[in-house]
Motif scaffolding. Structure first.
Motif, short mmCIF file in Angstrom:
data_model
loop_
_atom_site.label_atom_id
_atom_site.label_comp_id
_atom_site.label_asym_id
_atom_site.label_seq_id
_atom_site.Cartn_x
_atom_site.Cartn_y
_atom_site.Cartn_z
N GLU A 82 -63.37 111.75 -17.89
CA GLU A 82 -64.49 110.37 -17.64
C GLU A 82 -65.78 111.41 -17.79
O GLU A 82 -66.71 110.92 -18.12
CB GLU A 82 -64.43 109.97 -16.29
CG GLU A 82 -63.37 109.04 -16.30
CD GLU A 82 -63.33 108.65 -14.72
OE1 GLU A 82 -64.12 108.44 -13.92
OE2 GLU A 82 -61.98 107.99 -14.48
N SER A 83 -65.99 112.71 -17.03
CA SER A 83 -67.19 113.20 -17.19
C SER A 83 -67.70 113.79 -18.53
O SER A 83 -68.76 113.68 -18.83
CB SER A 83 -67.09 114.56 -16.19
OG SER A 83 -67.00 114.15 -14.92
N LEU A 84 -66.80 114.20 -19.39
CA LEU A 84 -66.91 114.55 -20.80
C LEU A 84 -67.55 113.39 -21.50
O LEU A 84 -68.20 113.49 -22.48
CB LEU A 84 -65.52 115.51 -21.50
CG LEU A 84 -65.24 116.62 -20.61
CD1 LEU A 84 -63.69 116.97 -21.43
CD2 LEU A 84 -66.21 117.68 -21.22
N GLU A 85 -66.73 112.20 -21.30
CA GLU A 85 -67.14 110.99 -22.04
C GLU A 85 -68.60 110.69 -21.48
O GLU A 85 -69.53 110.25 -22.70
CB GLU A 85 -66.25 109.97 -21.49
CG GLU A 85 -64.94 110.10 -22.41
CD GLU A 85 -63.89 108.84 -21.70
OE1 GLU A 85 -64.20 108.26 -21.08
OE2 GLU A 85 -62.61 109.30 -22.25
N LYS A 86 -68.89 110.76 -20.33
CA LYS A 86 -70.17 110.57 -19.79
C LYS A 86 -71.47 111.50 -20.54
O LYS A 86 -72.37 111.01 -21.00
CB LYS A 86 -70.20 110.64 -18.31
CG LYS A 86 -71.64 110.39 -17.76
CD LYS A 86 -71.76 110.64 -16.19
CE LYS A 86 -71.08 112.06 -15.85
NZ LYS A 86 -71.25 112.13 -14.12
N TYR A 87 -70.90 112.80 -20.61
CA TYR A 87 -72.01 113.71 -21.07
C TYR A 87 -72.05 113.40 -22.46
O TYR A 87 -73.22 113.56 -23.29
CB TYR A 87 -71.34 115.14 -20.85
CG TYR A 87 -71.46 115.71 -19.45
CD1 TYR A 87 -72.55 115.21 -18.98
CD2 TYR A 87 -70.39 116.23 -18.99
CE1 TYR A 87 -72.84 115.56 -17.36
CE2 TYR A 87 -70.52 116.50 -17.41
CZ TYR A 87 -71.63 116.25 -16.69
OH TYR A 87 -71.78 116.69 -15.52
N GLU A 88 -71.18 113.12 -23.25
CA GLU A 88 -71.08 112.57 -24.68
C GLU A 88 -72.07 111.45 -25.00
O GLU A 88 -72.89 111.58 -25.68
CB GLU A 88 -69.58 112.16 -25.36
CG GLU A 88 -68.69 113.52 -25.48
CD GLU A 88 -69.05 114.30 -26.84
OE1 GLU A 88 -69.95 113.84 -27.78
OE2 GLU A 88 -68.64 115.40 -26.94
N ARG A 89 -71.99 110.40 -24.13
CA ARG A 89 -72.77 109.43 -24.23
C ARG A 89 -74.15 109.72 -24.02
O ARG A 89 -75.05 109.30 -24.60
CB ARG A 89 -72.39 108.40 -23.12
CG ARG A 89 -71.18 107.63 -23.64
CD ARG A 89 -70.76 106.15 -22.69
NE ARG A 89 -71.09 106.64 -21.35
CZ ARG A 89 -69.91 106.90 -20.56
NH1 ARG A 89 -68.66 107.26 -21.06
NH2 ARG A 89 -70.18 107.22 -19.18
N ARG A 90 -74.54 110.57 -22.95
CA ARG A 90 -75.88 111.16 -22.91
C ARG A 90 -76.36 111.77 -23.87
O ARG A 90 -77.66 111.70 -24.31
CB ARG A 90 -75.90 111.82 -21.55
CG ARG A 90 -75.77 111.25 -20.11
CD ARG A 90 -75.58 112.27 -18.99
NE ARG A 90 -75.50 111.59 -17.83
CZ ARG A 90 -75.23 112.10 -16.75
NH1 ARG A 90 -75.40 113.45 -16.66
NH2 ARG A 90 -75.13 111.56 -15.66
N LEU A 91 -75.75 112.64 -24.61
CA LEU A 91 -75.92 113.61 -25.67
C LEU A 91 -76.45 112.52 -27.00
O LEU A 91 -77.34 113.14 -27.54
CB LEU A 91 -74.87 114.61 -26.00
CG LEU A 91 -74.83 115.94 -25.02
CD1 LEU A 91 -73.53 116.58 -25.19
CD2 LEU A 91 -76.25 116.81 -25.54
N GLU A 92 -75.70 111.61 -27.06
CA GLU A 92 -75.83 110.75 -28.10
C GLU A 92 -77.02 109.99 -27.91
O GLU A 92 -77.86 109.69 -28.81
CB GLU A 92 -74.60 109.95 -28.09
CG GLU A 92 -73.44 110.61 -28.95
CD GLU A 92 -72.20 109.53 -28.93
OE1 GLU A 92 -72.27 108.44 -28.39
OE2 GLU A 92 -70.99 110.17 -29.11
N ALA A 93 -77.28 109.54 -26.66
CA ALA A 93 -78.31 108.66 -26.30
C ALA A 93 -79.63 109.23 -26.41
O ALA A 93 -80.85 108.83 -26.61
CB ALA A 93 -78.35 107.78 -24.88
N SER A 94 -79.66 110.58 -25.59
CA SER A 94 -81.12 111.35 -25.40
C SER A 94 -81.12 112.74 -25.96
O SER A 94 -82.13 113.53 -25.83
CB SER A 94 -81.17 111.54 -23.83
OG SER A 94 -80.17 112.06 -23.37
N GLY A 95 -79.99 113.37 -26.37
CA GLY A 95 -79.82 114.48 -27.06
C GLY A 95 -79.84 115.53 -25.57
O GLY A 95 -79.83 116.98 -25.93
N SER A 96 -79.53 115.04 -24.55
CA SER A 96 -79.33 116.04 -23.20
C SER A 96 -78.29 115.52 -22.72
O SER A 96 -78.07 114.34 -22.47
CB SER A 96 -80.60 116.05 -22.31
OG SER A 96 -80.44 116.72 -21.51
#
Length: 101
Positions: A82-96
């Motif tokens: 779940e955390s990895l998926e969350k970080y992937e979404r954040r990276l895609e949305a904001s680059g961070s």
């Protein structure tokens, strides 16, 4: 058998089950020991390239985290996914990967 199963079996075999609140305190203590090693090995950040952490200290912190997951009835592998998926979404949305961006 995965790492969390190994920890759960160890806790049961040695009758070390306890309340999640105590496990959280143990986790904080173990992570503090890792931070202390980093602080001391880098002369409190003055020499970041000298960073050193003993593998057994990381093992202690990992054991404490997996024990907390076990006592809290949380599947550590599922939580990590779940955390990895969350970080992937954040990276895609904001680059961070950080939550404050």
């Amino acid at each position: 058998m995965d790492a969390q199963d190994d920890v759960a079996a160890f806790l049961e075999r040695h009758e070390l089950q306890t309340d999640p609140a105590y496990r959280a305190l143990d986790l904080a203590s173990e992570v503090g020991e890792v931070a202390k090693e980093l602080n001391e090995s880098t002369t409190y950040g003055a020499d970041p390239e000298a960073a050193a952490i003993a593998r057994d200290e990381l093992g202690d912190a990992l054991f404490a985290l997996l024990a907390l997951c076990t006592e809290a009835d949380v599947d550590a592998g599922a939580a990590l996914e779940e955390s990895l998926e969350k970080y992937e979404r954040r990276l895609e949305a904001s680059g961070s990967a950080g939550s404050g961006s």
